[in-house]
Design an enzyme around this catalytic site. Structure first.
Site, PDB file in Angstrom:
ATOM      1  CD  GLU A 138      -2.732 -17.627  -2.087  1.00 14.21           C
ATOM      2  OE1 GLU A 138      -3.197 -18.212  -3.160  1.00 14.21           O
ATOM      3  OE2 GLU A 138      -2.079 -16.797  -2.104  1.00 14.21           O
ATOM      4  CG  HIS A 207      -1.979  -5.759  -2.678  1.00 15.30           C
ATOM      5  ND1 HIS A 207      -2.285  -5.634  -4.271  1.00 15.30           N
ATOM      6  CD2 HIS A 207      -1.126  -6.818  -2.660  1.00 15.30           C
ATOM      7  CE1 HIS A 207      -1.535  -6.714  -4.799  1.00 15.30           C
ATOM      8  NE2 HIS A 207      -1.053  -7.235  -3.824  1.00 15.30           N
TER       9      HIS A 207
END
Lengths: 402, 419
Positions: A138, A207
């Site tokens: 990322e 998450h």
């Protein structure tokens, strides 16, 4: 539990976007050639009179709107029904067709079609380079987006889950936010950083994160949160066209919201709020998924005789203080309902901005309902207790209106 | 020019993979480094330049790369510019004209000159905080760099960047980064854009792909972004050269104390790209390796990792007391001063006379002095500049309570608007 809640979202969405309550969306669909976002925005900010509660009044409005709409129907103001993720995809397709420098990348956006299917089919349409599957890196691929933007491309960076973008924080803060400034204006970074975030259904703590509070202090960044298929498509298009780096927050639980959106091209203004439900008694400021909890609570409140004004702030950074201010001047009471954590969240900043600008108009302290400062638990009852529920909103409105 | 061809497909067993020139023993500064040569590791997975020779005796006999008179003088002038400029920076810093963290490049000029003088205007350079000389080599005028260092409005970044953030759009200098490693993805993105332009937009330069050079140090080679970008650059065959300026020290951390395998060039083949080691104190050797790497990239064959053995004569920054490096290490490298070496080469090869070189030095002295005068005379940025470049589109400051965009507020252009 899951099914009931998601169907309540659909139901709420349907109620929202049914004819009666959707007076706010009508000016956009109805104003001919209203491509200019500023035109639509100005119309909203002038505070046109809306229908008040009551079934008869609503029916009258419905009939009037229907009659008003028929000529436009025949003029080609057609609508088509989409799910929110399809609306996002439409925006991507339209912008990628119009501008060949626009491209998408992230993990599994290409051949897999995106973990939430936002990019489904795009790789076949535009090829592997324009819909680029990245390795799991990322920080580096976000930085690549910055470098490519500096050299004239317009990247759309997908975080498979917004939480993963914590790994990209170096690049988002130092490079997306700063390089236009530290280069003395020589390079622009027109990137869009988007992805699903928020608390889902027992997805676990990592998450279920809300990064809007982490990014909001970064100078040079704009942040918007979409909440309906209409504004998802409009904000995505606006974000892609913007010369600034924009973070577009999507919500994991909202991707299957259904709505009819115009066939005709439109964009939403990045800096505007959205008036969801005009009212007189209290200004409720919210965004993303909490909009639906607020509207669910609004039904209960209306039955009890309250008249909340609900505003979806949409632009998390910067705040549209004009519409918010006009609302506060009218109602004199503010309730903020957000999914962000209490500490250092969007609500905290909004509260400060309201106190700075509209202190004299407040008849009561600003109330802010936020998520608990807790890593989102896995167990269902604990997860429910982490986010704000409609019952709490109802109680808060009662309290603030005393 | 001696051929220095290397391809990813060529695998040679390493014996002592070093280019010519004595290398300071790695264990000079650490007692932990084993005294004996480490047992050879996997001998198969390597791709090395022909410049690197198989045994220690060979380097002395290897053909030294050559240069024409024009090339040599161009290189000489560029290196002298870098050196004189940095020396002037030190003076100006101690006189209170520039502030903060200033990282000087003295001693490493061969790397900047050797690589960047081969580039076109359209090629990109990405650097770190030790970026003044990369900027100069890429063509940013000395006066713009000096004014930026003085924090003046005429600086290349309007005084907003400073020493560690040199940018120049006309010269394709994409920064100037303070955090190590964070420029490497930016460079990889610029290389990606070059490939994208060629394949999607169907725009190509006459020579091939535009190349990006990423400069960074030995410390950075232990950072995640380095490895992530090696992977992606090779995966997509991006036109980039990763140039490691291994000066053996990351502030006070010796490279061998920080790195499990200090031979950085070996990390290239681990990702499928050639890894090359070169004597970074010799500009002609650097240039030779650079030429091959840049042309490889331009042809679309992908990235190369080049490790340049080099040394900084000064401390990490002007604030660094530089107490950890041993005097004999410093004197070893001082004896390999790249400018002195090129000067010697030029004289010995009769490419120019001593007085011609002196006149170049004088010219550079004048350029740098003029840069200081320009920077001194330049105005400081006005308050009005404060908010101008936060957003490319200043609508990003949003809508104020009066319904107008904040950037329409007259106070905005005075830099005092409430945003």
């Amino acid at each position: 539990m899951a099914a009931a809640s998601s169907s309540s979202l659909h139901a709420t969405a349907a109620a929202l976007h049914g004819v009666g309550a959707a007076a706010s969306s009508k000016p956009r669909a109805a104003a001919p050639g209203a491509r200019s976002v500023r035109v639509a925005a100005a119309a909203r900010r002038s505070g046109s009179v809306r229908a008040r509660g009551g079934m008869v009044a609503r029916a009258a409005v419905a009939v009037t709107c229907l009659v008003f709409c028929i000529p436009f129907f025949f003029c080609g103001r057609l609508l088509h029904e989409v799910l929110l993720f399809e609306a996002l995809r439409e925006a991507l397709i339209e912008e990628m067709k119009a501008d060949p420098t626009v491209y998408v990348f992230g993990e599994d956006v290409g051949h897999y079609g995106g973990s939430y299917k936002v990019t489904k089919g795009l790789a076949e349409m535009f090829g592997d380079l324009r819909v680029l599957d990245t390795p799991i890196a990322e920080n580096s691929f976000t930085g690549m987006g910055v470098g490519a933007a500096m050299k004239g491309l317009r990247p759309i960076i997908e975080g498979m889950n917004m939480g993963f973008l914590l790994l990209a924080y170096n690049q988002i803060s130092n490079n997306c936010g700063m390089l236009h400034y530290t280069s003395g204006g020589q390079f622009k970074i027109p990137v869009v950083i988007r992805g699903p975030g928020g608390v889902g259904r027992q997805l676990g703590a990592e998450h279920s994160q809300r990064l809007e509070s982490y990014f909001q202090s970064i100078p040079g960044l704009q942040m918007v949160a979409c909440s309906t298929p209409y504004n998802a498509k409009g904000l995505m298009k606006a974000a892609i066209r913007s010369e600034n780096p924009v973070v577009l927050f999507e919500h994991v639980l909202l991707y299957n919201l259904k709505e009819k959106i115009p066939d005709e091209e439109y964009i939403c203004c990045l800096e505007d709020v959205e008036m969801v439900r005009p009212g007189e008694h209290v200004t409720i400021l919210t965004y993303s998924r909490m909009r639906y909890h607020v509207m669910q609570a609004a039904k209960t409140q209306v039955n009890k005789g309250y008249d909340p004004e609900v505003i979806d702030i949409r632009s998390l950074k910067p705040f549209d203080l004009h519409t918010i201010g006009n609302s506060i001047k009218k109602t004199n009471r503010v309730l903020i309902v957000e999914e962000c954590m209490r500490t250092g969240g969007i609500g905290a900043s909004l509260r400060a901005a309201i106190i700075d600008n509209f202190w004299d108009y407040l008849d009561a302290p600003i109330m802010c309902l936020s998520s608990q400062d807790v890593p989102t638990p896995y167990a269902a009852p604990l997860e429910d207790a982490t986010v704000v529920q409609p019952a709490q909103i109802v109680a808060a409105v009662e309290q603030i209106c005393q | 020019m001696a051929a220095a061809s290397f391809t990813a497909a060529k695998f040679f067993a390493p014996v002592a993979a070093r280019s010519g020139g004595d290398r300071a023993p790695l264990h000079a500064s650490s007692s932990l480094w084993p005294r004996t040569k480490p047992a050879p590791r996997l001998r198969t997975a390597l791709a090395v330049s022909d410049v690197l020779s198989g045994n220690k005796a060979a380097p002395a006999a290897a053909v030294h790369p050559s240069a024409t008179r024009d090339e040599a003088l161009e290189l000489y002038e560029d290196m002298v510019l870098g050196r004189v400029f940095e020396d002037m920076c030190a003076q100006m810093y101690y006189r209170g004209k520039m502030f903060g963290f200033v990282h000087l490049y003295n001693g490493q000029e061969a790397v900047s000159t050797g690589f960047i003088k081969l580039l076109n205007q359209a090629d990109c350079v990405v650097s770190t905080y030790r970026d003044h000389v990369h900027a100069l080599s890429k063509g940013v005028p000395a006066r713009s760099v000096m004014a930026e260092l003085f924090g003046k409005a005429t600086g290349c970044c309007r005084g907003q960047g400073g020493s560690m953030h040199m940018f120049s759009a006309p010269h394709n200098l994409l920064g100037g980064f303070a955090f190590i490693g964070e420029g490497i993805p930016v460079a990889t993105g610029a290389a990606f854009a070059a490939k994208y332009r060629h394949e999607v937009l169907k725009e190509s330069g006459p020579d091939g792909l535009d190349v990006t050079l990423a400069f960074f140090g030995d410390g950075t080679c232990n950072n995640g972004q380095f490895f992530e970008c090696l992977n992606m650059a090779q995966l997509w065959k991006l036109p980039i050269v990763f140039v490691v300026e291994n000066n053996l020290w990351a502030i006070g951390m010796s490279h061998v104390r920080a790195t499990s395998d200090p031979e950085i060039w070996k990390k290239g083949p681990a990702f499928g790209m050639p890894g090359v080691h070169v004597d970074g104190m010799d500009v002609l050797k650097v240039r030779e390796v650079a030429k091959e790497a840049i042309e490889r990239a331009r042809r679309g064959e992908g990235p190369t990792l080049v490790e340049c053995e080099t040394y900084r004569f000064r401390g990490h920054s002007l604030a660094d007391p530089d107490e950890l490096r041993k005097p004999d290490e410093k004197s070893h490298y001082a004896a390999r001063d790249p400018i002195a070496a090129l000067k010697k080469y030029i004289i010995e090869q009769n490419l120019a006379t001593e007085s011609e070189l002196k006149s170049i030095e004088k010219k550079i002295d004048d350029v740098v002095e003029e840069a200081v005068e320009f920077a001194d005379a330049s105005p400081l940025p006005q308050r009005s500049q404060l908010l101008e470049n936060v957003f490319s589109d200043p609508k990003g400051f949003g809508i104020g309570s009066d319904g107008k965009y904040r950037c329409e507020d007259p106070l905005f252009t005075q830099g005092t608007a409430q945003v």
